[in-house]
Design a protein around this motif. Structure first.
Motif, mmCIF file in Angstrom:
data_model
loop_
_atom_site.group_PDB
_atom_site.id
_atom_site.type_symbol
_atom_site.label_atom_id
_atom_site.label_comp_id
_atom_site.label_asym_id
_atom_site.label_seq_id
_atom_site.Cartn_x
_atom_site.Cartn_y
_atom_site.Cartn_z
ATOM 1 N N SER A 281 0.838 -1.200 0.000
ATOM 2 C CA SER A 281 0.000 0.000 0.000
ATOM 3 C C SER A 281 0.873 1.250 0.000
ATOM 4 C CB SER A 281 -0.951 0.011 1.203
ATOM 5 O OG SER A 281 -0.247 -0.019 2.426
ATOM 6 N N SER A 282 0.382 2.280 -0.694
ATOM 7 C CA SER A 282 1.119 3.541 -0.818
ATOM 8 C C SER A 282 0.195 4.713 -0.548
ATOM 9 C CB SER A 282 1.706 3.672 -2.235
ATOM 10 O OG SER A 282 2.113 5.005 -2.508
ATOM 11 N N TRP A 283 0.584 5.547 0.427
ATOM 12 C CA TRP A 283 -0.197 6.753 0.702
ATOM 13 C C TRP A 283 -0.074 7.751 -0.444
ATOM 14 C CZ3 TRP A 283 -1.751 9.024 5.841
ATOM 15 C CH2 TRP A 283 -2.066 8.008 6.763
ATOM 16 N N GLY A 287 -3.265 3.984 -3.131
ATOM 17 C CA GLY A 287 -3.685 2.688 -3.624
ATOM 18 C C GLY A 287 -2.708 1.595 -3.290
ATOM 19 N N VAL A 288 -2.794 0.498 -4.036
ATOM 20 C CA VAL A 288 -2.014 -0.708 -3.745
ATOM 21 C C VAL A 288 -1.310 -1.179 -5.018
ATOM 22 C CG1 VAL A 288 -2.136 -3.136 -3.033
ATOM 23 C CG2 VAL A 288 -3.564 -1.420 -1.880
ATOM 24 N N PRO A 307 -4.268 4.542 2.610
ATOM 25 C CA PRO A 307 -4.336 3.091 2.865
ATOM 26 C C PRO A 307 -3.183 2.670 3.760
ATOM 27 C CG PRO A 307 -3.331 3.492 0.724
ATOM 28 C CD PRO A 307 -3.697 4.851 1.283
ATOM 29 N N ILE A 310 -2.175 -2.983 5.319
ATOM 30 C CA ILE A 310 -3.136 -3.917 4.739
ATOM 31 C C ILE A 310 -2.958 -5.338 5.287
ATOM 32 C CG2 ILE A 310 -3.517 -2.613 2.629
ATOM 33 C CD1 ILE A 310 -1.429 -4.322 1.243
ATOM 34 N N VAL A 321 -8.159 -3.450 3.714
ATOM 35 C CA VAL A 321 -7.504 -2.148 3.641
ATOM 36 C C VAL A 321 -8.034 -1.203 4.722
ATOM 37 C CG1 VAL A 321 -6.941 -0.174 2.184
ATOM 38 C CG2 VAL A 321 -7.308 -2.434 1.138
#
Length: 335
Positions: A281-283, A287-288, A307, A310, A321
């Motif tokens: 996951s990436s702020w 998303g992922v 996110p 996870i 998530v």
């Protein structure tokens, strides 16, 4: 010692968090990081050469925002979701305030996979002898639930939720994620940051700890760890994703760093294994990503604001998530 400033790519997505936690400045309060992933087929590095750690690969096109199979609301700054396969429940850590505040008001929620039963404060600070400030990543070994909490690792009975003790992480300032090794060892990341009314700043304590027989020792330490966050044990290595440098890399049993590469976007948080692939996951990307070390990273889940750590429901093949700013957990079919 002079410490590096956090990159702009990290500061931008985290600025919203401080405001959400009651801060007066637009500086961030980070998404601490990481749920401990359940056992899964270990990722295998591809034969393709890893991209340079200095230059991230081109950003792949974003897919359309998916519709969650389930959205569970009314949490309080949910940081991680762990699937407890034995009990067939989801465990959600709730910071319930600022991510590094020693305020003893954090809690752990226990949720059935269909969302029909939510024990919001299954483990609650200040009740029944529980001490819990800002709980983040979690892992289960045997019948013990381990929870990262600022400068220590809290221990609870995984069945009853009763407190069992705590393990000090000497020098830690932002304990973030927890991962279990196959031999019963437990690994904990310290993202090496502090948050106050002036914003977010490095503390120079970036480290990964290994816990064995109730004692914690440093496995790796230093600015080159890039503010480590999410942890995953696979292929006889500990895989790490970073909050600051936007990297994924591995640590061997001696703490040697290798396999480093940048993902398309940073402020990385959770990491799980799904089949022979890794999801991160990436702020910054909201998303992922899905991929393998040394190979391409595809953007598979988009439109996810903040996110955090996870999790993976291995029984139903679902990605869990936690939305740190929206006080919700969304559930998606594994891509």
């Amino acid at each position: 010692m002079t410490h590096k400033l956090l990159p702009t790519a990290l500061l931008a997505p985290l600025a919203f968090v401080l405001a959400a936690c009651g801060g007066s400045e637009p500086a961030p309060a980070p998404p601490p990081p990481a749920a401990a992933p359940p056992p899964a087929t270990a990722p295998v590095a591809s034969a393709a050469p890893a991209p340079s750690a200095e230059t991230p690969p081109a950003t792949p096109p974003a897919p359309a925002k998916p519709t969650p199979l389930l959205s569970i609301k009314d949490f309080a700054t949910p940081e991680s979701v762990l699937y407890d396969a034995k009990a067939d429940v989801y465990l959600v850590s709730n910071v319930n305030g600022a991510p590094n505040a020693a305020d003893n008001n954090g809690f752990i929620s226990r949720v059935t996979p269909d969302g029909s039963k939510v024990d919001l404060k299954w483990i609650e600070a200040g009740k029944k002898g529980v001490k819990l400030d800002a709980p983040k990543g979690t892992a289960i070994v045997g019948n013990t639930l381990y929870v990262a909490d600022i400068s220590r690792l809290r221990e609870f009975d995984a069945t009853s939720g009763k407190p069992k003790g705590e393990i000090a992480l000497a020098g830690a300032t932002f304990a973030n994620d927890v991962a279990a090794g196959p031999d019963g060892k437990v690994y904990v990341s310290d993202s090496g940051i502090k948050i106050d009314d002036k914003g977010i700043a490095p503390t120079g304590t970036d480290a990964v700890y290994v816990v064995e027989k109730g004692k914690a020792k440093v496995l790796a330490k230093g600015d080159d760890l890039g503010h480590p966050n999410g942890l995953l044990w696979a292929n006889d290595k500990l895989w790490v994703v970073t909050l600051g440098s936007g990297e994924i890399y591995s640590l061997d049993k001696a703490g040697k760093k290798s396999d480093g590469e940048k993902l398309p976007k940073g402020a990385l948080d959770g990491i799980i294994a799904v089949g022979d692939s890794i999801l991160v996951s990436s702020w910054e990307a909201q998303g992922v990503y899905k991929g393998k070390p040394g190979g391409p990273w595809d953007f598979v889940l988009s439109g996810l604001k903040a996110p955090a750590d996870i999790g993976f429901d291995s029984k139903r093949s679902l990605v869990l998530v936690p939305l740190f700013q929206d006080n919700a957990v969304e559930v998606y079919a594994a891509p």
